[in-house]
Design a protein around this motif. Structure first.
Motif, short mmCIF file in Angstrom:
data_model
loop_
_atom_site.label_atom_id
_atom_site.label_comp_id
_atom_site.label_asym_id
_atom_site.label_seq_id
_atom_site.Cartn_x
_atom_site.Cartn_y
_atom_site.Cartn_z
N GLY A 40 0.81 -1.21 0.00
CA GLY A 40 0.00 0.00 0.00
C GLY A 40 0.84 1.26 0.00
N THR A 41 1.97 1.23 0.69
CA THR A 41 2.86 2.40 0.72
C THR A 41 3.34 2.74 -0.70
N ASP A 42 3.65 1.69 -1.47
CA ASP A 42 4.11 1.91 -2.85
C ASP A 42 3.01 2.54 -3.70
N LEU A 43 1.77 2.06 -3.48
CA LEU A 43 0.64 2.64 -4.23
C LEU A 43 0.45 4.10 -3.84
N ASP A 44 0.60 4.39 -2.54
CA ASP A 44 0.48 5.78 -2.06
C ASP A 44 1.57 6.67 -2.65
N LEU A 45 2.78 6.12 -2.76
CA LEU A 45 3.89 6.88 -3.37
C LEU A 45 3.53 7.26 -4.80
N ASN A 46 2.92 6.31 -5.51
CA ASN A 46 2.55 6.57 -6.90
C ASN A 46 1.33 7.49 -7.01
N GLN A 47 0.61 7.63 -5.89
CA GLN A 47 -0.49 8.61 -5.85
C GLN A 47 0.05 10.01 -5.57
N GLY A 48 1.33 10.08 -5.20
CA GLY A 48 1.94 11.37 -4.88
C GLY A 48 1.66 11.84 -3.47
N PHE A 49 1.14 10.94 -2.60
CA PHE A 49 0.78 11.33 -1.23
C PHE A 49 2.02 11.68 -0.40
N TYR A 50 3.11 10.94 -0.61
CA TYR A 50 4.36 11.26 0.07
C TYR A 50 5.52 10.69 -0.72
N GLY A 51 6.69 10.63 -0.11
CA GLY A 51 7.89 10.20 -0.81
C GLY A 51 8.86 11.35 -0.92
N GLU A 52 10.15 11.02 -0.82
CA GLU A 52 11.18 12.06 -0.88
C GLU A 52 12.37 11.47 -1.64
N ALA A 53 12.78 12.14 -2.70
CA ALA A 53 13.93 11.66 -3.48
C ALA A 53 15.21 11.90 -2.69
N PRO A 54 16.26 11.10 -2.97
CA PRO A 54 17.56 11.37 -2.32
C PRO A 54 18.07 12.76 -2.75
N PRO A 55 18.89 13.40 -1.91
CA PRO A 55 19.42 14.72 -2.27
C PRO A 55 20.09 14.68 -3.65
N GLY A 56 19.78 15.64 -4.49
CA GLY A 56 20.41 15.71 -5.80
C GLY A 56 19.70 14.91 -6.88
N SER A 57 18.65 14.17 -6.51
CA SER A 57 17.93 13.36 -7.50
C SER A 57 16.53 13.91 -7.66
N ASN A 58 15.97 13.86 -8.87
CA ASN A 58 14.59 14.31 -9.03
C ASN A 58 13.62 13.13 -9.11
N TYR A 59 14.16 11.92 -8.90
CA TYR A 59 13.28 10.74 -8.85
C TYR A 59 13.68 9.87 -7.66
N LEU A 60 12.79 8.95 -7.33
CA LEU A 60 13.02 8.01 -6.24
C LEU A 60 12.83 6.60 -6.79
N ILE A 61 13.84 5.75 -6.64
CA ILE A 61 13.64 4.34 -6.99
C ILE A 61 12.77 3.73 -5.90
N GLY A 116 13.53 3.64 -0.50
CA GLY A 116 12.35 3.53 -1.36
C GLY A 116 11.19 4.39 -0.91
N ILE A 117 11.37 5.18 0.17
CA ILE A 117 10.28 6.01 0.68
C ILE A 117 10.76 7.44 0.96
N LYS A 118 11.83 7.55 1.73
CA LYS A 118 12.21 8.86 2.26
C LYS A 118 13.72 9.09 2.20
N GLY A 119 14.17 9.76 1.16
CA GLY A 119 15.56 10.23 1.11
C GLY A 119 16.61 9.22 0.68
N LEU A 120 16.21 7.97 0.43
CA LEU A 120 17.15 6.95 -0.06
C LEU A 120 16.47 6.15 -1.15
N HIS A 121 17.21 5.81 -2.21
CA HIS A 121 16.62 4.98 -3.25
C HIS A 121 16.23 3.62 -2.69
#
Ligand SMILES: [Zn+2]
Length: 352
Positions: A40-61, A116-121
């Protein structure tokens, strides 16, 4: 390499990209990813509800539930070597008191990072990296089910904490209610059946659904609350709330036995307070009742989960394997991101 990425905060941004392979630092291992689980967390990430890319990256693996083979690793005190099967934990500590004590799941500041959620790929790519200190070595006989270890660690923590808290008195629980039969709910039911408890699992799937059959295979009773009202089920010594529905959680608070304990594991949406909160507080006091929340899990709970996986395999053969209902290649990732209520756990397989 292939990588499943999202742009944090952007709805439906999940895509399979081709990006450069990561380079591990001196305290890190390079992992050849075998599988990731989607939750469910992954689905929420894809909904744009939360998630934080690592510093210097504009995407999150994406991908925090995973199983990998070690591809490259410096000599380490854990004795993990190239070719070992490993599951990395998700959260990485900051320098607060509890994090320094090894309990990053109890972080006081919220400044932890999560793969995969907050600040780390995350681990949804052909190769990934993790600090060596947060790798759990998996025995080969658990290869086909170890991708379930991260959700299992969440169940382990909730159950361990409930029993730890109840050391406050003489407590001999008999009846357990598990609200919700998602992967964590089912894993919780297997775990509590190992303890020999009388377990009731409730959800809204049919009584002959895969979820129902899995709960029954572990010796639990499955109740479809569309057919039988929750409140007709009586009282319970331990209640594990895993639906994330504030309404169901509230109903169930009245189903706790004297001296009982209820654990909240869902993420609840804001809702109005009940009208008679006074009657609830009175019941809590006169019944010595305990309510607590539990989030994430540190490496100790992953280790407990591995031990119990072996025992679950012995007592309920094939049940963990069958809890993974769908296995797909990365190219079919959209299947994992389009909700299908009959699925339990979808696993994306990067390498066989
Ligand atoms: Zn902390």
């Amino acid at each position: 390499m292939r990588a499943l990425t999202v742009t944090p905060g952007v709805k439906d941004s999940i895509q399979l990209e081709n990006i450069d392979q990561p380079s591990p630092g001196s305290s890190q291992a390079l992992l050849r990813v075998r599988e990731i689980g989607v939750c469910g967390t992954d689905l929420d990430l894809n909904q744009g509800f939360y998630g934080e890319a690592p510093p210097g990256s504009n995407y999150l693996i994406t991908g925090h539930e995973s199983l990998s083979t070690v591809e490259d690793i410096p000599k380490n005190p854990q004795g993990i070597t190239k070719g070992d099967l490993v599951v990395p934990t998700v959260r990485r500590p900051d320098n607060c008191m509890t994090c320094v004590h090894g309990e990053s799941d109890m972080c006081l500041t919220g400044n932890y990072k999560e793969h995969g959620i907050k600040g780390l790929h995350g681990f949804g790519s052909d190769y990934a990296i993790s600090d060596i200190a947060f790798l759990v070595k998996v025995p080969p006989d658990l290869t086909d089910v170890a991708v379930l270890l991260e959700p299992m660690s969440v169940a382990e923590k909730g159950v361990y904490q409930a029993f730890k808290i109840q050391e406050r008195m003489l407590w001999k629980p008999k009846k357990v209610l598990i609200l919700g039969a998602g992967p964590v709910g089912l894993l919780t039911s297997y775990l509590l059946r190992l303890k020999g408890l009388d377990v009731v699992v409730t959800a809204t799937r049919a009584s002959d659904s895969l979820k129902a059959r899995l709960a029954q295979r572990a010796g639990a009773t499955y109740v479809n609350t569309m057919e039988q009202p929750l409140l007709s089920l009586g009282k319970f010594d331990l209640i594990m709330e895993e639906t994330g529905s504030a309404q169901i959680a509230l109903q169930a608070t009245g189903m706790l036995n004297t001296n009982g304990i209820m654990c909240f594991l869902g993420i609840y949406a804001p809702t109005e307070a009940p009208e008679d909160i006074g009657a609830f507080y009175k019941d809590v006091v006169l019944g010595n009742k305990t309510f607590f929340g539990s989030v994430n899990a540190n490496i100790n709970y992953f280790r407990m989960g591995l031990k119990n996986f072996s025992e679950i395999q012995r007592q309920f053969p094939g049940i963990l394997h069958d809890t993974i209902s769908v296995r797909i290649p990365p190219e079919h990732f959209q299947e994992a991101y389009s909700p299908n209520k009959d699925n339990i756990k979808t696993v994306i397989r990067f390498q066989n």
